[in-house]
Enzyme design. Sequence first.
Site, short mmCIF file in Angstrom:
data_model
loop_
_atom_site.label_atom_id
_atom_site.label_comp_id
_atom_site.label_asym_id
_atom_site.label_seq_id
_atom_site.Cartn_x
_atom_site.Cartn_y
_atom_site.Cartn_z
N CYS A 1 38.16 20.62 42.38
CA CYS A 1 38.36 21.64 41.58
C CYS A 1 39.72 22.21 42.24
O CYS A 1 39.65 22.73 43.32
CB CYS A 1 37.34 22.62 41.82
SG CYS A 1 37.76 24.20 41.15
N CYS B 1 33.94 37.61 39.65
CA CYS B 1 34.62 36.77 40.24
C CYS B 1 35.53 37.42 41.43
O CYS B 1 36.34 38.30 41.07
CB CYS B 1 35.84 36.03 39.21
SG CYS B 1 36.89 35.00 39.96
N CYS C 1 44.74 36.14 40.55
CA CYS C 1 44.40 35.97 39.18
C CYS C 1 44.32 37.31 38.59
O CYS C 1 43.90 38.47 39.17
CB CYS C 1 43.26 35.14 38.47
SG CYS C 1 43.11 34.79 36.85
N CYS D 1 34.85 30.57 42.84
CA CYS D 1 36.34 30.64 42.97
C CYS D 1 36.59 31.89 43.84
O CYS D 1 36.17 33.15 43.50
CB CYS D 1 37.07 30.20 41.91
SG CYS D 1 36.77 31.57 40.62
N GLU E 1 42.82 27.82 47.41
CA GLU E 1 41.34 27.20 47.62
C GLU E 1 41.12 26.07 46.74
O GLU E 1 41.71 26.21 45.44
CB GLU E 1 40.10 27.81 48.04
CG GLU E 1 39.99 28.77 46.63
CD GLU E 1 39.03 29.87 47.24
OE1 GLU E 1 37.71 29.34 47.44
OE2 GLU E 1 39.29 30.92 47.54
N CYS F 1 37.92 39.10 35.95
CA CYS F 1 36.66 39.00 35.40
C CYS F 1 35.61 39.74 36.28
O CYS F 1 35.98 39.47 37.62
CB CYS F 1 36.11 37.47 35.37
SG CYS F 1 37.42 36.87 34.19
S1 SF4 Z 1 36.99 33.83 36.56
FE1 SF4 Z 1 38.31 34.43 38.01
S2 SF4 Z 1 39.86 32.92 38.43
FE2 SF4 Z 1 38.90 32.75 36.43
S3 SF4 Z 1 39.91 33.73 34.81
FE3 SF4 Z 1 38.35 35.13 35.67
S4 SF4 Z 1 39.20 36.34 37.50
FE4 SF4 Z 1 40.61 34.55 36.93
#
Ligand code: SF4
Length: 346
Positions: A100, A114, A107, A332, A87, A111
């Site tokens: 963006c 996220c 990923c 995101c 996306e 985190c």
């Molecule tokens: S915020 Fe989301 S996309 Fe960014 S590094 Fe952390 S897990 Fe990965």
Amino acid sequence: MRPLLMDMTRDELGALLEGLPKYRLDQLYSFVIQGSEYNDMTSLPKSLLSTLSEEYDATGVSILEVRTAPDGTEKYLFTLRDGNIIEGVLMTYKYGRTICVSTQVGCRMNCAFCASGIDGRVRDLTAGEILGQITEVNRRHGGGVKDKRFITNVVLMGSGEPLDNYDNVVKFLGLVRDGIGISLRNISLSTSGLVPNIYRLADEIGGVTLTISLHAPLDEIRDKIMPVNKAYPILDLIKATKYYAQKTGRRVIFEYVMLKGVNDTRECAIALAGLLKGLPAHVNLINLNYVEEKKLLPCSKKQTYEFMALLEKLGVSVTVRRSLGSEVAGACGQLRRSVLRGETDE
Ligand code: SF4
């Protein structure tokens, strides 16, 4: 998957056209950098297109869906040739139009706030697949390259950790600068803190605005919300950031998502101000876009502005980031996940 013409620099494309007059390379490069498919390349000889298409795909990204928020923010879902979905977001500001883009499918940084990290990293995007997100949106809005481009700024802040896909991201930076004409100064790269590659980026590229997803100024908190902190703790990250700022002469941006009862205390504000002392830095406070799978809660507007006022009092340059597009799953990974789960607007 077959390589893409869009993965290649002008010189690499030139090597494919050995023996042909230079204007053929000019034509091919101009088509490729605008995201053209073979059947759009009508001024090139059919025999050349047929030879190229035996080994290479022209582009690797297409728009699957666009959702537009009331504030004009456009949230894109793109499909890749292997069926994966990524996306991107197009935001309009007074000074221009910022896209963006994603740098990986999923990923692995995981985190806590996220959606992109929930299923882990599926694969890296190639340089051409990162570029393809820009060319698709640019074309959709009638933009070309150089002074005809529609997109003016790029942020590498979609799904994926850009510095976990270092070589492809660096190649992409060269392609977008030389081909589309977006200068590195107008590109921001956001990292969760892969320290060794911050040094590499400073030494090998520079130029881009470095954005650190900090989100907590104390290791005991950051360890819990950003697992990368266990490998590269905060003081190592700040040291690398100082190196980047000194080497490039650029101010560094720190992102700080406000998490109720987690990182919103007076102690955190004081620790954050201490960390940033002597560093040319700006802090963006971000309102949390609620992610269903995560149990973290956003701060109220009042709490966020109180935190900001305290930071200002402590001498920190700080703003609250305008939250664009939350109506269309602006954080995101959110839209991609809602589509993968089969949710629709109805
Ligand atoms: S915020 Fe989301 S996309 Fe960014 S590094 Fe952390 S897990 Fe990965």
